[in-house]
Design a protein around this motif. Structure first.
Motif, short mmCIF file in Angstrom:
data_model
loop_
_atom_site.label_atom_id
_atom_site.label_comp_id
_atom_site.label_asym_id
_atom_site.label_seq_id
_atom_site.Cartn_x
_atom_site.Cartn_y
_atom_site.Cartn_z
N UNK A 60 0.90 -1.13 -0.01
CA UNK A 60 0.11 0.19 0.03
C UNK A 60 0.77 1.33 0.10
N UNK A 61 1.82 1.15 0.80
CA UNK A 61 2.77 2.35 0.86
C UNK A 61 3.81 2.46 -0.31
N UNK A 62 4.06 1.48 -1.02
CA UNK A 62 4.93 1.62 -2.16
C UNK A 62 4.03 2.16 -3.34
N UNK A 63 2.81 1.79 -3.46
CA UNK A 63 1.92 2.22 -4.39
C UNK A 63 1.71 3.70 -4.02
N UNK A 64 1.39 4.30 -3.01
CA UNK A 64 1.34 5.73 -2.98
C UNK A 64 2.32 6.49 -2.92
N UNK A 65 3.56 5.77 -2.66
CA UNK A 65 5.05 6.64 -2.83
C UNK A 65 5.35 6.84 -4.17
N UNK A 66 4.86 6.00 -5.08
CA UNK A 66 5.13 6.40 -6.53
C UNK A 66 4.12 7.41 -7.12
N UNK A 67 3.21 8.21 -6.31
CA UNK A 67 2.50 9.37 -6.91
C UNK A 67 3.47 10.45 -6.35
N UNK A 68 3.05 11.61 -7.20
CA UNK A 68 3.91 13.09 -7.18
C UNK A 68 3.63 13.53 -5.52
N UNK A 70 4.39 12.47 -2.85
CA UNK A 70 3.94 11.59 -1.83
C UNK A 70 5.27 10.69 -1.48
N UNK A 71 5.71 10.54 -0.27
CA UNK A 71 6.74 9.87 0.18
C UNK A 71 6.79 9.32 1.57
N UNK A 72 7.24 7.94 1.82
CA UNK A 72 7.31 7.56 3.11
C UNK A 72 8.51 8.26 3.96
N UNK A 92 10.83 18.60 5.01
CA UNK A 92 9.93 19.67 4.85
C UNK A 92 9.01 19.56 3.63
N UNK A 93 9.65 19.11 2.45
CA UNK A 93 9.18 19.47 1.11
C UNK A 93 8.23 18.47 0.85
N UNK A 94 7.75 17.67 1.53
CA UNK A 94 6.86 16.51 1.13
C UNK A 94 5.49 16.78 1.77
N UNK A 98 4.10 9.90 4.47
CA UNK A 98 3.70 8.37 4.78
C UNK A 98 4.33 7.89 6.04
N UNK A 99 3.51 7.38 6.77
CA UNK A 99 4.23 6.87 8.19
C UNK A 99 3.60 5.39 8.47
N UNK A 100 4.65 4.57 8.26
CA UNK A 100 4.45 3.13 8.63
C UNK A 100 4.50 2.80 10.25
#
Length: 281
Positions: A60-68, A70-72, A92-94, A98-100
């Motif tokens: 779930x996190x990897x899929x989201x992190x592929x979006x502009x 968005x970053x874990x 700061x620029x994210x 995302x927080x697991x």
């Protein structure tokens, strides 16, 4: 000679004062910019279910992190000693960090999990000054989050913006206190069979944050069981009986077929797409 010395002393003092003033102005501005970026960020917390692990939310996190944007940024582990172990760094620029979140004791009961959820949220509020957040859950983490929201959430907390429940057993688990095709929804929208946990949730449902948007995703194997093998559709959809009409929005998505099996739902591209559209679009 005295005049020359006085002039040098004045020049030194003036330069020092100018430098000090510059530092005083620059540091607060940097701090304000840092805080401003954190305030604008909207983190999403991912929680695994009973006996779950990082594997429960990695996909779930990897899929989201592929979006502009968005970053874990962090992994927060509630250790066996019930302390928070923090790994990673929050840039700061994210815009969508995302927080697991992981529980070392991954078989704790719902009230204990709810206590840990509260600990994580208050930590993020205190240390990162978050103003709002989302939560994505798999399996029992859904009821644990709901229980936390109705028992611990306070108006002084950051806004609980969006809640995603995937395969949440809100009214029973097959082989424990539910049977496929036994339960059903009555005319009043409530499940005919209500276990003790659901009754408790229902009594306190009004305490759930009113401004939260809710997405409920559940699986149907299409094998006649009307379940994902562990959670019946009625049990999963009972979340609607708890929040419909009193939250900002509520929607359901059914995933059908073999890939809708309980443990496969968190590794399902359809689920990823639905979750990310709900959170980030």
């Amino acid at each position: 000679m005295i005049k020359k010395f006085t002039y040098k002393l004045f020049l030194t003092l003036a330069t020092s004062l100018l430098l000090l003033t510059s530092l005083c102005l620059t540091f607060p501005l940097t701090t304000r910019n840092h805080l401003h970026k954190q305030l604008l960020a909207q983190p999403t917390l991912y929680f695994h279910g009973w006996a779950g692990s990082a594997n429960s939310t990695n996909h779930l996190i990897a899929a989201a992190a592929a979006l502009p944007q968005v970053k874990k940024v962090l992994t927060i582990t509630v250790t066996e000693s019930r302390q928070l172990a923090i790994n990673g760094s929050w840039q700061d620029n994210v815009k969508y960090p995302l927080i697991q979140v992981l529980f070392a004791n991954n078989q704790a009961e719902i009230p204990q999990q709810a206590h840990w959820i509260d600990k994580v949220v208050t930590y993020l509020q205190t240390n990162y000054h978050i103003q709002s957040f989302n939560i994505v859950t798999h399996s029992m983490a859904g009821p644990a989050t709901f229980y936390w929201a109705i028992t611990s959430y306070r108006p002084t907390y950051p806004q609980f913006n969006k809640f995603v429940a995937i395969a949440g057993p809100f009214d029973g688990v097959i082989h424990i206190d539910d049977v496929p095709n036994q339960n059903y929804f009555q005319a009043d929208g409530l499940p005919a069979y209500q276990n003790a946990a659901f009754k408790n949730y229902y009594r306190q449902r009004q305490a759930f944050p009113k401004n939260t948007q809710v997405l409920n995703i559940y699986g149907n194997l299409a094998d006649g069981s009307n379940s994902d093998s562990l959670v019946t559709n009625v049990s999963a959809r009972s979340l609607g009986s708890l929040v419909k009409g009193q939250v900002a929005s509520y929607q359901e998505i059914t995933i059908t077929g073999p890939s809708a099996q309980h443990s496969r739902l968190h590794n399902n591209d359809q689920v990823n797409h639905a979750v990310d559209n709900f959170l980030f679009k």
